[in-house]
Design a protein around this motif. Structure first.
Motif, short mmCIF file in Angstrom:
data_model
loop_
_atom_site.label_atom_id
_atom_site.label_comp_id
_atom_site.label_asym_id
_atom_site.label_seq_id
_atom_site.Cartn_x
_atom_site.Cartn_y
_atom_site.Cartn_z
N SER A 11 5.29 27.15 78.54
CA SER A 11 5.20 26.82 77.13
C SER A 11 5.57 25.35 77.02
CB SER A 11 6.17 27.67 76.31
OG SER A 11 5.84 29.02 76.40
N VAL A 12 4.68 24.58 76.39
CA VAL A 12 4.86 23.13 76.37
C VAL A 12 4.91 22.63 74.94
CG1 VAL A 12 3.86 20.93 77.09
CG2 VAL A 12 3.62 22.93 78.56
N GLY A 13 5.89 21.79 74.68
CA GLY A 13 5.99 21.13 73.38
C GLY A 13 5.65 19.66 73.56
N VAL A 14 4.80 19.14 72.67
CA VAL A 14 4.34 17.76 72.79
C VAL A 14 4.71 17.00 71.52
CG1 VAL A 14 2.32 16.28 73.07
CG2 VAL A 14 2.40 18.50 74.23
N ALA A 15 5.25 15.80 71.71
CA ALA A 15 5.51 14.89 70.60
C ALA A 15 5.01 13.52 71.02
CB ALA A 15 7.00 14.84 70.28
N HIS A 36 9.84 25.32 71.24
CA HIS A 36 10.30 26.58 70.66
C HIS A 36 9.18 27.25 69.86
CE1 HIS A 36 14.50 26.56 71.87
NE2 HIS A 36 14.47 25.25 71.69
N ALA A 37 8.37 26.45 69.18
CA ALA A 37 7.23 27.02 68.44
C ALA A 37 6.20 27.62 69.39
CB ALA A 37 6.58 25.94 67.57
N ALA A 38 5.97 26.98 70.53
CA ALA A 38 5.03 27.51 71.53
C ALA A 38 5.53 28.84 72.08
CB ALA A 38 4.83 26.50 72.66
N LYS A 39 6.81 28.93 72.34
CA LYS A 39 7.38 30.19 72.84
C LYS A 39 7.28 31.29 71.79
CE LYS A 39 10.58 28.13 76.13
NZ LYS A 39 11.98 27.93 76.50
N VAL A 47 2.00 23.34 71.98
CA VAL A 47 2.10 23.05 70.55
C VAL A 47 2.38 21.57 70.38
CG1 VAL A 47 3.46 23.43 68.45
CG2 VAL A 47 2.87 25.36 69.90
N LEU A 48 1.65 20.94 69.50
CA LEU A 48 1.85 19.53 69.17
C LEU A 48 2.70 19.46 67.91
CD1 LEU A 48 1.24 16.49 69.36
CD2 LEU A 48 -0.83 16.93 68.03
N ASP A 49 3.85 18.78 68.01
CA ASP A 49 4.70 18.60 66.85
C ASP A 49 4.18 17.43 66.04
OD1 ASP A 49 7.50 19.34 65.62
OD2 ASP A 49 7.31 17.17 65.54
N ARG A 50 3.88 17.70 64.78
CA ARG A 50 3.42 16.64 63.87
C ARG A 50 4.39 16.59 62.72
NH1 ARG A 50 -2.67 17.88 62.68
NH2 ARG A 50 -1.66 19.65 61.73
N VAL A 56 3.51 22.85 61.93
CA VAL A 56 3.30 22.61 63.36
C VAL A 56 2.14 23.47 63.79
CG1 VAL A 56 4.31 22.82 65.65
CG2 VAL A 56 5.74 22.14 63.73
N THR A 57 1.16 22.86 64.50
CA THR A 57 -0.01 23.62 64.93
C THR A 57 -0.11 23.63 66.43
OG1 THR A 57 -1.42 21.68 64.76
CG2 THR A 57 -1.30 23.12 62.84
#
Length: 57
Positions: A11-15, A36-39, A47-50, A56-57
């Motif tokens: 699970s990957v979070g991207v900023a 955490h949103a991806a999980k 999930v890309l944090d915007r 968050v999408t």
């Protein structure tokens, strides 16, 4: 481990700091939130944090 099949998921979070305005600490917080949103979305995703978007999408 011979004869044993292992699988892994991530699970990957991207900023991203596209405008260069975000500090390193802020980027880490945003990436952590995205992870955490991806999980929560079922794991094994990205999930890309915007932070300036409505969600968050």
């Amino acid at each position: 481990m011979r004869g044993l099949d292992l699988g892994a998921t991530a699970s990957v979070g991207v900023a991203a700091a596209c405008d260069g305005a975000a500090s390193g600490e802020a980027l880490i917080v945003e990436a952590d939130r995205a992870t955490h949103a991806a999980k929560a979305a079922g794991r094994d995703g990205v999930v890309l944090d915007r932070p300036h978007a409505d969600s968050v999408t």
